[in-house]
Structure formats: C-alpha cells, structure tokens
Write a protein that holds these residues in place. Sequence first.
Motif: not given
Length: 57
Positions: A19-23, A36-40
């Motif tokens: 979550t921290t990385i995505l935020v 979204i690609k990073l989350a996957a």
Amino acid sequence: MPTPNVPRPPRRTWAYAATTILVLALNQGWAATDVIKLAAVVLVLIALVVGAGQDSE
C-alpha cells in the motif's frame, strides 16, 4: 546501569508495504494505468516470496 526495555512497534506487513509503494507512486504523479501495472507486479512478487518461504518448511 541497564536501559529499560522499550516496547517495539508492531512489525509491518506485506499489505502495509504494498500500500505504501502504491500511494507513493500516486503521489509522485504516476498515471493510473502505471500504478495498476505496478500493483500487479508487486502482488506477484509477494506471492512468489510467500510461496518460496512455505517450500522451505
């Protein structure tokens, strides 16, 4: 003189790290499709690491 035992903060989880990385990516102005690609990719990496850890037991 010994120092008193200071309680440690709780250990962070994989979900907290992901979550921290995505935020941070969103805050840096990344496009939604890139996040979204990073989350996957992050979820796949977590699955691989957790899976590898279970094989060693």
